[in-house]
Design a protein around this motif. Structure first.
Motif, short mmCIF file in Angstrom:
data_model
loop_
_atom_site.label_atom_id
_atom_site.label_comp_id
_atom_site.label_asym_id
_atom_site.label_seq_id
_atom_site.Cartn_x
_atom_site.Cartn_y
_atom_site.Cartn_z
N ALA A 261 32.37 20.90 52.76
CA ALA A 261 31.15 20.11 53.03
C ALA A 261 31.28 19.42 54.39
O ALA A 261 30.32 19.40 55.18
N LYS A 262 32.47 18.90 54.67
CA LYS A 262 32.69 18.23 55.97
C LYS A 262 32.56 19.25 57.10
O LYS A 262 31.91 19.00 58.12
N ASN A 263 33.18 20.41 56.90
CA ASN A 263 33.08 21.46 57.92
C ASN A 263 31.63 21.86 58.15
O ASN A 263 31.19 22.05 59.29
N ASN A 264 30.88 21.98 57.05
CA ASN A 264 29.47 22.41 57.17
C ASN A 264 28.64 21.40 57.96
O ASN A 264 27.71 21.79 58.66
N ARG A 265 28.98 20.12 57.84
CA ARG A 265 28.24 19.11 58.61
C ARG A 265 28.50 19.30 60.12
O ARG A 265 27.58 19.26 60.93
N TYR A 266 29.75 19.53 60.47
CA TYR A 266 30.06 19.78 61.89
C TYR A 266 29.42 21.10 62.36
O TYR A 266 28.94 21.21 63.49
N ALA A 267 29.42 22.09 61.47
CA ALA A 267 28.83 23.40 61.83
C ALA A 267 27.34 23.24 62.11
O ALA A 267 26.80 23.84 63.05
N ALA A 268 26.67 22.40 61.31
CA ALA A 268 25.22 22.18 61.50
C ALA A 268 24.98 21.53 62.87
O ALA A 268 24.01 21.88 63.57
N THR A 269 25.86 20.61 63.25
CA THR A 269 25.72 19.96 64.57
C THR A 269 25.91 21.00 65.67
O THR A 269 25.15 21.04 66.66
N ASN A 270 26.92 21.86 65.52
CA ASN A 270 27.16 22.90 66.53
C ASN A 270 25.95 23.84 66.63
O ASN A 270 25.50 24.21 67.71
N ARG A 271 25.42 24.21 65.46
CA ARG A 271 24.29 25.16 65.44
C ARG A 271 23.07 24.55 66.16
O ARG A 271 22.40 25.21 66.94
N HIS A 272 22.86 23.28 65.91
CA HIS A 272 21.76 22.57 66.57
C HIS A 272 21.98 22.58 68.09
O HIS A 272 21.05 22.86 68.87
N TYR A 273 23.21 22.33 68.51
CA TYR A 273 23.58 22.34 69.93
C TYR A 273 23.26 23.73 70.53
O TYR A 273 22.65 23.82 71.61
N PHE A 274 23.62 24.80 69.82
CA PHE A 274 23.37 26.15 70.34
C PHE A 274 21.88 26.44 70.42
O PHE A 274 21.38 26.97 71.41
N GLU A 275 21.18 26.05 69.35
CA GLU A 275 19.74 26.36 69.30
C GLU A 275 18.98 25.59 70.38
O GLU A 275 18.07 26.14 71.01
N GLU A 276 19.34 24.36 70.60
CA GLU A 276 18.67 23.54 71.62
C GLU A 276 18.83 24.12 73.01
O GLU A 276 18.02 23.87 73.90
N ARG A 277 19.90 24.88 73.22
CA ARG A 277 20.22 25.40 74.55
C ARG A 277 20.03 26.91 74.68
O ARG A 277 20.33 27.48 75.73
N GLY A 278 19.60 27.56 73.60
CA GLY A 278 19.41 29.01 73.65
C GLY A 278 20.72 29.76 73.85
O GLY A 278 20.77 30.81 74.48
N ILE A 279 21.81 29.20 73.29
CA ILE A 279 23.13 29.84 73.44
C ILE A 279 23.38 30.75 72.24
O ILE A 279 23.20 30.34 71.09
N LEU A 280 23.79 31.97 72.52
CA LEU A 280 24.17 32.90 71.45
C LEU A 280 25.66 32.71 71.19
O LEU A 280 26.49 33.04 72.04
N ALA A 281 25.99 32.17 70.02
CA ALA A 281 27.41 31.95 69.67
C ALA A 281 27.83 32.98 68.62
O ALA A 281 27.17 33.12 67.58
N LEU A 282 28.90 33.69 68.92
CA LEU A 282 29.41 34.71 68.00
C LEU A 282 30.84 34.40 67.62
O LEU A 282 31.66 34.05 68.48
N ASN A 283 31.13 34.51 66.34
CA ASN A 283 32.45 34.20 65.79
C ASN A 283 33.15 35.52 65.48
O ASN A 283 32.78 36.23 64.55
N LEU A 284 34.14 35.87 66.30
CA LEU A 284 34.83 37.16 66.16
C LEU A 284 36.02 37.00 65.22
O LEU A 284 36.95 36.23 65.51
#
Ligand SMILES: Nc1nc2c(ncn2[C@@H]2O[C@H](COP(=O)(O)OP(=O)(O)OP(=O)(O)O)[C@@H](O)[C@H]2O)c(=O)[nH]1
Ligand SMILES: [Mg+2]
Length: 257
Positions: free
Chosen positions: A47-70
């Motif tokens: 749950a804690k990780n998911n909260r940080y992940a949501a913040t990261n996703r928002h950061y990517f979406e706000e900037r149009g960044i394509l983030a890929l997890n290999l």
């Protein structure tokens, strides 16, 4: 210690060249804790990780960044695929890379040699990256708007599947030397991924790897998974991967516009 896999992630290090000084088993499973308590700890960590992940996703979406997890087992060719991809794409698209390994900054150095910024995270005893550390890495790396961010996870087909980093997609890389049954043996990873790259196809003539069976196993575990076959070494099949990347970046940019 990480309650998901007992990997000691709570004590790992975020700094380049920093070595873990922990001792003892990497996978101690907290003897003495009752199963209910363990489940509670796992839920809290995720749950804690998911909260940080949501913040990261928002950061990517706000900037149009394509983030890929290999994600992949060690040595499937993640860094080679990245250096070859960067060489073909860096004139067209801004790229940054986060590298996850238990020790050393070797992969980040390989990426920087291509002229692209890279930040190494050493996880020590930890066997996966988590969203909190990725968030910190973003503060240092400051990826450009409308760019591609590759996150190369720690080589391991198990633990990284459970941890959302805020990426648009998990991309699982399986090399043909690993055997076609891996999607069945490690289903969580293939279930979590949107794309499977079958790498090292240049070696197929020397192996009895059954590509069709492998693809069928992957689709059995995850009917929506896309599959691309390529050789990062010879470049055969790389153009389909570049097409997929550019199409995904375009989607991210449209959402951003
Ligand atoms: N024949 C062949 N070898 C490859 C290919 N891609 C990578 N390799 C080799 O596979 C080995 C491992 O490659 P890496 O790129 O370091 O793999 P990795 O997944 O980044 O490894 P870790 O970060 O340690 O998990 C190296 O010797 C590469 O040269 C390929 O397409 N064909
Ligand atoms: Mg690597």
């Amino acid at each position: 210690m990480c309650g998901i896999c007992g990997c000691g992630e709570g004590h790992s290090h975020d700094h380049e060249h920093e070595h873990s000084h922990e001792h003892g088993p990497a996978h101690s499973h907290a003897p003495g804790l009752n199963p209910k308590r363990m489940v509670q700890i796992e839920q809290d960590i995720l749950a804690k990780n998911n909260r940080y992940a949501a913040t990261n996703r928002h950061y990517f979406e706000e900037r149009g960044i394509l983030a890929l997890n290999l994600v992949s087992s060690p040595g499937s060719g993640k860094t080679t695929l990245l250096t070859e991809t960067i060489a073909r794409l860096k004139e067209e698209v801004a790229i940054t890379v986060i590298e996850g390994d238990q020790q050393t900054a070797r992969d980040a150095e390989r990426i920087r040699a291509t002229g692209v910024p890279a930040l190494q995270i050493n996880t020590g005893k930890g066997c996966h990256l988590d969203a909190h550390r990725v968030g910190h890495a973003l503060e240092s790396l400051q990826p450009k708007h409308q760019s591609v961010l590759f996150i190369e996870n720690v080589g391991n087909l198990v633990c990284p599947s459970a941890f959302d980093l805020g990426e648009a997609h998990k991309v699982v890389i399986l090399s043909v030397t690993e055997g076609e049954d891996k999607p069945l043996k490690y289903p969580d990873m293939f279930h979590a991924a949107d794309l499977m790259i079958l790498n090292k196809t240049d070696l197929l003539p020397y192996l009895d790897f059954d590509s069709e069976a492998c693809i069928q196993f992957a689709k059995q575990v995850n009917p929506r998974i896309k599959v691309l076959s390529l050789s990062a070494k010879t470049g055969e099949g790389m153009e389909q991967w570049l097409r997929w990347l550019k199409a995904e970046l375009e989607l991210q940019r449209i959402a951003y516009a």
